[in-house]
Design a protein around this motif. Sequence first.
Motif, PDB file in Angstrom:
ATOM      1  N   GLU A  38       0.823  -1.208   0.000  1.00  0.00           N
ATOM      2  CA  GLU A  38       0.000   0.000   0.000  1.00  0.00           C
ATOM      3  C   GLU A  38       0.857   1.257   0.000  1.00  0.00           C
ATOM      4  O   GLU A  38       0.485   2.278  -0.578  1.00  0.00           O
ATOM      5  N   GLN A  39       2.015   1.180   0.665  1.00  0.00           N
ATOM      6  CA  GLN A  39       2.875   2.359   0.703  1.00  0.00           C
ATOM      7  C   GLN A  39       3.370   2.702  -0.698  1.00  0.00           C
ATOM      8  O   GLN A  39       3.474   3.867  -1.056  1.00  0.00           O
ATOM      9  N   VAL A  40       3.673   1.665  -1.493  1.00  0.00           N
ATOM     10  CA  VAL A  40       4.120   1.928  -2.862  1.00  0.00           C
ATOM     11  C   VAL A  40       2.957   2.447  -3.698  1.00  0.00           C
ATOM     12  O   VAL A  40       3.104   3.397  -4.480  1.00  0.00           O
ATOM     13  N   VAL A  41       1.774   1.854  -3.512  1.00  0.00           N
ATOM     14  CA  VAL A  41       0.586   2.317  -4.244  1.00  0.00           C
ATOM     15  C   VAL A  41       0.329   3.796  -3.951  1.00  0.00           C
ATOM     16  O   VAL A  41       0.070   4.588  -4.854  1.00  0.00           O
ATOM     17  N   GLU A  42       0.467   4.165  -2.688  1.00  0.00           N
ATOM     18  CA  GLU A  42       0.248   5.570  -2.328  1.00  0.00           C
ATOM     19  C   GLU A  42       1.262   6.480  -2.999  1.00  0.00           C
ATOM     20  O   GLU A  42       0.926   7.566  -3.458  1.00  0.00           O
ATOM     21  N   ALA A  43       2.513   6.000  -3.074  1.00  0.00           N
ATOM     22  CA  ALA A  43       3.546   6.806  -3.722  1.00  0.00           C
ATOM     23  C   ALA A  43       3.208   7.015  -5.197  1.00  0.00           C
ATOM     24  O   ALA A  43       3.377   8.115  -5.734  1.00  0.00           O
ATOM     25  N   ILE A  44       2.697   5.967  -5.848  1.00  0.00           N
ATOM     26  CA  ILE A  44       2.335   6.098  -7.263  1.00  0.00           C
ATOM     27  C   ILE A  44       1.181   7.075  -7.415  1.00  0.00           C
ATOM     28  O   ILE A  44       1.215   7.991  -8.239  1.00  0.00           O
ATOM     29  N   ARG A  45       0.155   6.884  -6.578  1.00  0.00           N
ATOM     30  CA  ARG A  45      -1.052   7.701  -6.722  1.00  0.00           C
ATOM     31  C   ARG A  45      -0.849   9.145  -6.285  1.00  0.00           C
ATOM     32  O   ARG A  45      -1.677  10.007  -6.573  1.00  0.00           O
ATOM     33  N   LEU A  46       0.269   9.390  -5.611  1.00  0.00           N
ATOM     34  CA  LEU A  46       0.585  10.751  -5.199  1.00  0.00           C
ATOM     35  C   LEU A  46       0.871  11.629  -6.414  1.00  0.00           C
ATOM     36  O   LEU A  46       0.564  12.818  -6.426  1.00  0.00           O
ATOM     37  N   HIS A  47       1.486  11.032  -7.426  1.00  0.00           N
ATOM     38  CA  HIS A  47       1.916  11.836  -8.563  1.00  0.00           C
ATOM     39  C   HIS A  47       1.159  11.549  -9.842  1.00  0.00           C
ATOM     40  O   HIS A  47       1.290  12.262 -10.814  1.00  0.00           O
ATOM     41  N   GLU A  48       0.385  10.482  -9.858  1.00  0.00           N
ATOM     42  CA  GLU A  48      -0.344  10.153 -11.082  1.00  0.00           C
ATOM     43  C   GLU A  48      -1.766   9.806 -10.729  1.00  0.00           C
ATOM     44  O   GLU A  48      -2.022   9.162  -9.720  1.00  0.00           O
ATOM     45  N   ARG A  49      -2.679  10.211 -11.599  1.00  0.00           N
ATOM     46  CA  ARG A  49      -4.071   9.858 -11.362  1.00  0.00           C
ATOM     47  C   ARG A  49      -4.335   8.495 -11.976  1.00  0.00           C
ATOM     48  O   ARG A  49      -4.693   8.384 -13.133  1.00  0.00           O
ATOM     49  N   VAL A  50      -4.096   7.465 -11.189  1.00  0.00           N
ATOM     50  CA  VAL A  50      -4.377   6.115 -11.686  1.00  0.00           C
ATOM     51  C   VAL A  50      -5.285   5.400 -10.691  1.00  0.00           C
ATOM     52  O   VAL A  50      -5.312   5.732  -9.510  1.00  0.00           O
ATOM     53  N   GLU A  51      -6.017   4.429 -11.195  1.00  0.00           N
ATOM     54  CA  GLU A  51      -6.891   3.630 -10.339  1.00  0.00           C
ATOM     55  C   GLU A  51      -6.045   2.823  -9.362  1.00  0.00           C
ATOM     56  O   GLU A  51      -4.905   2.467  -9.650  1.00  0.00           O
ATOM     57  N   ARG A  52      -6.624   2.548  -8.206  1.00  0.00           N
ATOM     58  CA  ARG A  52      -5.941   1.749  -7.197  1.00  0.00           C
ATOM     59  C   ARG A  52      -5.492   0.392  -7.779  1.00  0.00           C
ATOM     60  O   ARG A  52      -4.387  -0.071  -7.517  1.00  0.00           O
ATOM     61  N   GLU A  53      -6.375  -0.212  -8.595  1.00  0.00           N
ATOM     62  CA  GLU A  53      -6.059  -1.528  -9.167  1.00  0.00           C
ATOM     63  C   GLU A  53      -4.839  -1.457 -10.078  1.00  0.00           C
ATOM     64  O   GLU A  53      -3.942  -2.299 -10.017  1.00  0.00           O
ATOM     65  N   ALA A  54      -4.819  -0.412 -10.934  1.00  0.00           N
ATOM     66  CA  ALA A  54      -3.694  -0.243 -11.859  1.00  0.00           C
ATOM     67  C   ALA A  54      -2.410   0.004 -11.081  1.00  0.00           C
ATOM     68  O   ALA A  54      -1.354  -0.554 -11.406  1.00  0.00           O
ATOM     69  N   ALA A  55      -2.523   0.817 -10.050  1.00  0.00           N
ATOM     70  CA  ALA A  55      -1.341   1.109  -9.227  1.00  0.00           C
ATOM     71  C   ALA A  55      -0.851  -0.163  -8.545  1.00  0.00           C
ATOM     72  O   ALA A  55       0.348  -0.389  -8.416  1.00  0.00           O
ATOM     73  N   LYS A  56      -1.783  -1.006  -8.137  1.00  0.00           N
ATOM     74  CA  LYS A  56      -1.388  -2.256  -7.483  1.00  0.00           C
ATOM     75  C   LYS A  56      -0.667  -3.173  -8.470  1.00  0.00           C
ATOM     76  O   LYS A  56       0.346  -3.781  -8.133  1.00  0.00           O
ATOM     77  N   ARG A  57      -1.200  -3.244  -9.696  1.00  0.00           N
ATOM     78  CA  ARG A  57      -0.523  -4.076 -10.706  1.00  0.00           C
ATOM     79  C   ARG A  57       0.898  -3.590 -10.934  1.00  0.00           C
ATOM     80  O   ARG A  57       1.845  -4.374 -11.009  1.00  0.00           O
ATOM     81  N   ARG A  58       1.040  -2.247 -11.006  1.00  0.00           N
ATOM     82  CA  ARG A  58       2.367  -1.712 -11.257  1.00  0.00           C
ATOM     83  C   ARG A  58       3.291  -1.990 -10.068  1.00  0.00           C
ATOM     84  O   ARG A  58       4.476  -2.276 -10.249  1.00  0.00           O
ATOM     85  N   THR A  59       2.733  -1.901  -8.862  1.00  0.00           N
ATOM     86  CA  THR A  59       3.527  -2.205  -7.668  1.00  0.00           C
ATOM     87  C   THR A  59       4.044  -3.636  -7.720  1.00  0.00           C
ATOM     88  O   THR A  59       5.224  -3.896  -7.460  1.00  0.00           O
ATOM     89  N   LEU A  60       3.158  -4.571  -8.116  1.00  0.00           N
ATOM     90  CA  LEU A  60       3.579  -5.970  -8.173  1.00  0.00           C
ATOM     91  C   LEU A  60       4.670  -6.165  -9.220  1.00  0.00           C
ATOM     92  O   LEU A  60       5.640  -6.894  -9.003  1.00  0.00           O
ATOM     93  N   GLU A  61       4.521  -5.470 -10.366  1.00  0.00           N
ATOM     94  CA  GLU A  61       5.572  -5.547 -11.395  1.00  0.00           C
ATOM     95  C   GLU A  61       6.895  -5.025 -10.862  1.00  0.00           C
ATOM     96  O   GLU A  61       7.954  -5.625 -11.064  1.00  0.00           O
TER      97      GLU A  61
END
Lengths: 347, 321
Positions: free
Chosen positions: B108-131
């Motif tokens: 979740e901490q990585v997802v939050e970091a992504i969503r801080l700077h980009e408007r992406v869906e939580r699901e998309a951010a989670k996929r990117r975190t896993l990658e």
Amino acid sequence: MKEWFEPGPLREALISDGIVLCLLALGIAFGSFVRRNELWREALGAVWRRRRGAVLVLGVYASVALVDSVVWVSASGASDQVAAHEARSLIDRAFSGAREKSYSAPFASEEFYDQSRLVQPGRHPLGTNVLGQDVFYLTLKGSRVALLIGGLTSLIAIPLALLFGILAGYFGGFVDDVVFFVMSTLASMPGILLLIALIMALGQSTFSVCVALGVTSWVGFCRLSRGETMKLRELDYVAAARTLGVRPAAILVRHILPNLMHLVVITFVLMFSGLVLSEATLAWLGIGVAGSWGQMIAQAKDELSREPMVWWNLTGAFAALFGLLLSVNLVGDALRDVLDPRTRGEG
Amino acid sequence: MLEVSELTTSFPIAGRQVPIVDGVSFSLEQGKCLALVGESGSGKSMTALSLMRLVPRPGRISSGSVRLEGQELLGLTVPEMRAVRGRRIAMIFQEPMTCLNPVVRVGEQVVEAIRLHERVEREAAKRRTLELFDRVGIPEPGARYDYYPHQLSGGLKQRVMIAMALSTQPRILVADEPTTALDVTIQAQILELLNELRAEFSMAILLITHDLGVVSRMADEVAVLYTGRVVEQASAATLLARPEHPYTRGLLASLPSRHRPGEKLHEIPGVVPSPAHWPAGCRFATRCSEVFERCPTEVPRLLPLHPDQRAACFAREGRAE
């Protein structure tokens, strides 16, 4: 529809039942949160394993208070015309038999002084008071008042302390100076005098007693949360959040506040018993909350000097108060051992 | 890509402004790694914080310029600067143990970091975190996503930090002693990972370290800092092979690997002076073995000695080109 909003037994009942529903909903929400969050699940599980008895006792107090808060207006079981038009709970109805004329000893079948036959012989486990009210009934009623004082006051004091503490600790400088000035000013006034003054100013009601207790008791936790925030502010993950470009408000909510929650829980529990005791002190001075154990004790003080002595009134209130405070403190200590990083892993 | 010139950051000490970072200049090309080397107290971390404009109070950046892709960072407003942090310059820290919020799941901490700077869906951010977790070498990313920081080892936490820093594909990664707190085998793995990622994301790394072994593995360019000033700057190979400044020579001579067993380790005499007691001239003069008359009173300039090597030392000035 209109009469719901008018002051009266119906409105009283609706408010009380509404609060009970809210509390139940909150309880369920908290329960499901704890279920999903393994840190809290482990911590509360550990408290349960250590202090099963105390937690159960607390549960009994809470259930009595909740049951006593579910009220409705109906004539059934009312012994007189006045009661038929009051909002009354299950407990009120269970004890709504005809009132005795005066004192009765526990389980006695005749009155204490004039030996005349009781209306309900052998049915008063803690006797009756000077007005013939059942002491066991009053003791049960006191549970709701005690939890209300502890809960409502904490609800006022803790958010206040947390808000000021976090702001002062995180931003420092001018904000810190202002908060610290207010805290020092409050802390340097004699607590009991300030309490009396506030209650006199606000008018004597349950709510104003809670507000007064809240205003005088937030300083300690404010100081604690301020110090803890100053410590957390310097930690690497807060610095890391800043390097990621997180806004200060988000840092406070996401990084500071969750890491203060264990302190909130510990403080809430330990503050709770202090508040209930403070109310007992206020009741002794004649400015307590109607129906509290403190008030029962204050009224019972003269009865100890009677001959023969009337002791059950005091005993009932005292035992109830003692049981609540002891179990709250036991649970509070266990919580602190489990949640506080400094004592974690000792037990 | 990153141009730092004459950057000066001062703190009020004993009633006057003392420049903890004193006229530091360097530049960093795309895909390159510059190492800032120095002892503790040399101002290397403060230099990094200065270019992110995160100098702790009461310190402040008093002069200089920091240009990122032609844009002056010191002139940006606070919200503009916040958008630069994390998005274009990211940072990883020395202590992976304390860099993650202990009460939030690492994923979740990585997802939050992504969503801080980009408007992406939580699901998309989670996929990117896993990658990203997969890319930085976290085994079983799906399971690790739900872990709390205390359930991960130091090396894995540092990988999470790296994933978080890379989540927005920054142009520059500031790595403040990224391996100091890790044990040796993990250190090598993390450095290897950083080298791979540097090529893959074509980002530049500003490496802050006191470990010359790390420098030789990672850095293209090295700037040696002493008491807030750059005393020597050269390509990594040159600096390690042919140090010019007496301080750099002392540092290299005190490496344990350059000694035979049984021989006493070389050490630079004295200690780093505290900011309140810095000498007026060359700040290394109190510990230097080649002191001239001018040294305690005059400040030596950073002059080129060889095409890719510059040093600030009067003892070398005669040979300057």
